[in-house]
Scaffold this motif. Structure first.
Motif, PDB file in Angstrom:
ATOM      1  N   SER A   8       0.978  -1.270   0.360  1.00 39.96           N
ATOM      2  CA  SER A   8       0.061   0.054  -0.062  1.00 39.96           C
ATOM      3  C   SER A   8       0.966   1.440   0.045  1.00 39.96           C
ATOM      4  N   GLY A   9       2.192   1.199  -0.375  1.00 36.33           N
ATOM      5  CA  GLY A   9       2.930   2.288  -0.273  1.00 36.33           C
ATOM      6  C   GLY A   9       3.616   2.679   1.056  1.00 36.33           C
ATOM      7  N   PRO A  10       4.953   3.117   0.996  1.00 38.86           N
ATOM      8  CA  PRO A  10       5.869   3.420   2.261  1.00 38.86           C
ATOM      9  C   PRO A  10       5.186   4.435   3.000  1.00 38.86           C
ATOM     10  N   GLY A  11       4.520   5.556   2.607  1.00 39.39           N
ATOM     11  CA  GLY A  11       3.922   6.669   3.395  1.00 39.39           C
ATOM     12  C   GLY A  11       2.950   6.259   4.243  1.00 39.39           C
ATOM     13  N   ARG A  12       2.027   5.509   3.568  1.00 38.04           N
ATOM     14  CA  ARG A  12       0.800   4.850   4.284  1.00 38.04           C
ATOM     15  C   ARG A  12       1.094   3.847   5.229  1.00 38.04           C
ATOM     16  N   ALA A  13       2.125   3.069   5.047  1.00 37.07           N
ATOM     17  CA  ALA A  13       2.639   2.051   5.941  1.00 37.07           C
ATOM     18  C   ALA A  13       3.241   2.866   7.323  1.00 37.07           C
TER      19      ALA A  13
ATOM     20  N   ALA B 273       6.412  -5.603  20.972  1.00 35.60           N
ATOM     21  CA  ALA B 273       6.161  -5.964  19.447  1.00 35.60           C
ATOM     22  C   ALA B 273       5.014  -6.562  19.353  1.00 35.60           C
ATOM     23  N   GLY B 274       4.461  -7.589  19.993  1.00 39.45           N
ATOM     24  CA  GLY B 274       3.397  -8.285  19.550  1.00 39.45           C
ATOM     25  C   GLY B 274       2.022  -7.357  19.472  1.00 39.45           C
ATOM     26  N   VAL B 275       1.982  -6.485  20.489  1.00 41.80           N
ATOM     27  CA  VAL B 275       0.755  -5.364  20.628  1.00 41.80           C
ATOM     28  C   VAL B 275       0.919  -4.355  19.448  1.00 41.80           C
ATOM     29  N   VAL B 276       2.036  -4.190  19.015  1.00 42.60           N
ATOM     30  CA  VAL B 276       2.123  -3.193  17.722  1.00 42.60           C
ATOM     31  C   VAL B 276       1.966  -3.881  16.441  1.00 42.60           C
ATOM     32  N   ILE B 277       2.307  -5.266  16.279  1.00 45.08           N
ATOM     33  CA  ILE B 277       1.967  -5.962  15.203  1.00 45.08           C
ATOM     34  C   ILE B 277       0.514  -6.166  15.051  1.00 45.08           C
ATOM     35  N   ASP B 278      -0.033  -6.460  16.177  1.00 48.66           N
ATOM     36  CA  ASP B 278      -1.540  -6.929  16.176  1.00 48.66           C
ATOM     37  C   ASP B 278      -2.424  -5.555  15.784  1.00 48.66           C
ATOM     38  N   THR B 279      -1.996  -4.381  16.454  1.00 50.29           N
ATOM     39  CA  THR B 279      -2.728  -3.318  16.113  1.00 50.29           C
ATOM     40  C   THR B 279      -2.608  -2.865  14.777  1.00 50.29           C
ATOM     41  N   LEU B 280      -1.185  -3.123  14.285  1.00 51.73           N
ATOM     42  CA  LEU B 280      -0.999  -2.593  12.623  1.00 51.73           C
ATOM     43  C   LEU B 280      -1.817  -3.417  11.770  1.00 51.73           C
ATOM     44  N   CYS B 281      -1.612  -4.432  11.985  1.00 51.93           N
ATOM     45  CA  CYS B 281      -2.397  -5.509  11.092  1.00 51.93           C
ATOM     46  C   CYS B 281      -3.972  -5.492  11.067  1.00 51.93           C
ATOM     47  N   ASP B 282      -4.322  -4.793  12.327  1.00 52.23           N
ATOM     48  CA  ASP B 282      -5.924  -4.762  12.312  1.00 52.23           C
ATOM     49  C   ASP B 282      -6.428  -3.522  11.534  1.00 52.23           C
ATOM     50  N   ALA B 283      -5.423  -2.545  11.644  1.00 52.54           N
ATOM     51  CA  ALA B 283      -5.623  -1.443  11.103  1.00 52.54           C
ATOM     52  C   ALA B 283      -5.486  -1.572   9.422  1.00 52.54           C
ATOM     53  N   ARG B 284      -4.648  -2.168   9.110  1.00 52.52           N
ATOM     54  CA  ARG B 284      -4.327  -2.483   7.623  1.00 52.52           C
ATOM     55  C   ARG B 284      -5.448  -3.197   7.011  1.00 52.52           C
ATOM     56  N   LEU B 285      -5.826  -4.372   7.788  1.00 49.49           N
ATOM     57  CA  LEU B 285      -7.067  -5.029   7.229  1.00 49.49           C
ATOM     58  C   LEU B 285      -8.428  -4.148   7.142  1.00 49.49           C
ATOM     59  N   ALA B 286      -8.480  -3.286   7.999  1.00 50.62           N
ATOM     60  CA  ALA B 286      -9.852  -2.306   7.784  1.00 50.62           C
ATOM     61  C   ALA B 286      -9.672  -1.333   6.863  1.00 50.62           C
TER      62      ALA B 286
ATOM     63  N   LEU C 150      -7.771  -1.940   4.099  1.00 45.82           N
ATOM     64  CA  LEU C 150      -8.354  -2.832   2.743  1.00 45.82           C
ATOM     65  C   LEU C 150      -9.731  -2.815   2.527  1.00 45.82           C
ATOM     66  N   GLN C 151     -10.385  -3.192   3.452  1.00 43.09           N
ATOM     67  CA  GLN C 151     -11.838  -3.609   3.213  1.00 43.09           C
ATOM     68  C   GLN C 151     -12.626  -2.339   2.910  1.00 43.09           C
ATOM     69  N   ARG C 152     -12.075  -1.310   3.094  1.00 45.08           N
ATOM     70  CA  ARG C 152     -12.745  -0.111   2.565  1.00 45.08           C
ATOM     71  C   ARG C 152     -12.595   0.495   1.179  1.00 45.08           C
ATOM     72  N   LEU C 153     -11.589  -0.090   0.523  1.00 45.88           N
ATOM     73  CA  LEU C 153     -11.358   0.152  -0.828  1.00 45.88           C
ATOM     74  C   LEU C 153     -12.018  -0.405  -1.652  1.00 45.88           C
ATOM     75  N   PRO C 154     -12.471   0.155  -2.866  1.00 46.27           N
ATOM     76  CA  PRO C 154     -13.623  -0.236  -3.808  1.00 46.27           C
ATOM     77  C   PRO C 154     -13.113  -1.635  -4.525  1.00 46.27           C
ATOM     78  N   THR C 155     -11.825  -2.105  -4.525  1.00 44.61           N
ATOM     79  CA  THR C 155     -11.368  -3.269  -5.214  1.00 44.61           C
ATOM     80  C   THR C 155     -11.464  -4.429  -4.001  1.00 44.61           C
TER      81      THR C 155
ATOM     82  N   THR D  23     -12.987  -7.635  -5.403  1.00 55.36           N
ATOM     83  CA  THR D  23     -12.016  -8.330  -6.407  1.00 55.36           C
ATOM     84  C   THR D  23     -10.894  -8.770  -5.931  1.00 55.36           C
ATOM     85  N   PHE D  24     -10.257  -8.232  -4.866  1.00 56.64           N
ATOM     86  CA  PHE D  24      -8.842  -8.645  -4.472  1.00 56.64           C
ATOM     87  C   PHE D  24      -8.903  -9.014  -2.912  1.00 56.64           C
ATOM     88  N   GLY D  25     -10.080  -8.738  -2.430  1.00 51.22           N
ATOM     89  CA  GLY D  25     -10.340  -9.127  -0.696  1.00 51.22           C
ATOM     90  C   GLY D  25      -9.665 -10.373  -0.253  1.00 51.22           C
TER      91      GLY D  25
END
Length: 246
Positions: free
Chosen positions: A92-97, A126-139, A141-146, A149-151
């Motif tokens: 999704s791009g370095p800036g967004r990450a 680290a585990g807390v950061v990883i879980d929080t980041l992955c939850d936000a990332r998935l959310a 992606l789910q908002r994208l119009p694509t 197709t790619f979900g």
């Protein structure tokens, strides 16, 4: 840490796959996850799709390191978090990450990982950061119009990244060239240094301890008493009748 780049890249390449040129994909034509624009920027300025399709592993690694890994300071992030942010950047791009990592840490979201972000990321588990980041990332992606197709693929990818990142964060990293000493298990024979030209020898076995001195003394007293009794019986007539005994 930077020692995780090769491992993280191998995982990213598993997710990216090979050639893709779908019209619905906003990234356009890609090979091993490398877009034609980035291939031209870091490898060959006048490259076409045919050149991109023949990209080597070394060329792909060059693009991934400069455009994604270095952009999110992967070499300075803790184990596991480096891979989670790196894969997010690729997808999704370095800036967004970077912004989503900063949101997970509660620091200013300027899209550039600097001293404040690094200090905050090292202060949280680290585990807390990883879980929080992955939850936000998935959310996101789910908002994208694509997503329709790619979900399915994206959801599986985030789940895999979460799993692998948590594993990396929990696995102790052994410095190159070192060998941790492990205690011998119960019943396992220990060995000592191998002499030149010889086989490994077991440790010397200490000699058996002599019988306890207290037990030896008791046995000696019993023998003395028995000897005295035998001598008295042999001279019984002399003792009873006063007869001279030699």
């Amino acid at each position: 840490m930077d020692r995780n780049f090769a491992r993280a890249l191998a995982l990213v390449l598993e997710s990216e796959g090979g050639w893709s040129d779908k019209k619905a994909d906003p990234g356009g034509a890609t090979m091993k996850g490398v877009t034609l624009a980035n291939f031209r920027r870091y490898v060959k300025a006048d490259a076409g799709k045919a050149d991109l399709r023949k990209i080597t592993d070394a060329q792909a690694a060059t693009v991934y390191r400069h455009f994604y890994w270095d952009a999110v300071l992967g070499a300075e992030l803790p184990d596991g978090i480096d891979y989670a942010v790196f894969d997010f950047a690729v997808n999704s791009g370095p800036g967004r990450a970077a912004k989503y990592l900063q949101a997970a840490l509660g620091v200013a979201q300027d899209g550039r990982i600097g001293p404040a972000t690094l200090a905050a990321v090292k202060a949280k588990p680290a585990g807390v950061v990883i879980d929080t980041l992955c939850d936000a990332r998935l959310a996101f992606l789910q908002r994208l119009p694509t997503w329709p197709t790619f979900g399915r693929g994206w959801g599986g990818r985030v789940a895999s990244v979460r799993r692998q990142a948590l594993l990396m964060s929990a696995t102790p990293q052994v410095p190159p060239g070192s060998s941790p000493m492990m205690p011998a298990s119960p019943g396992e024979a220990l060995t000592v240094a191998t002499p030149a030209g010889g086989a490994t020898q077991p440790p010397a076995v200490p000699p058996a301890k002599p019988p306890s001195s207290g037990l030896a003394g008791i046995l000696a007293l019993i023998a003395l008493a028995l000897g005295s009794a035998a001598a008295w019986v042999a001279h019984l007539p002399c003792n009873l009748f006063g007869v001279f005994c030699p």
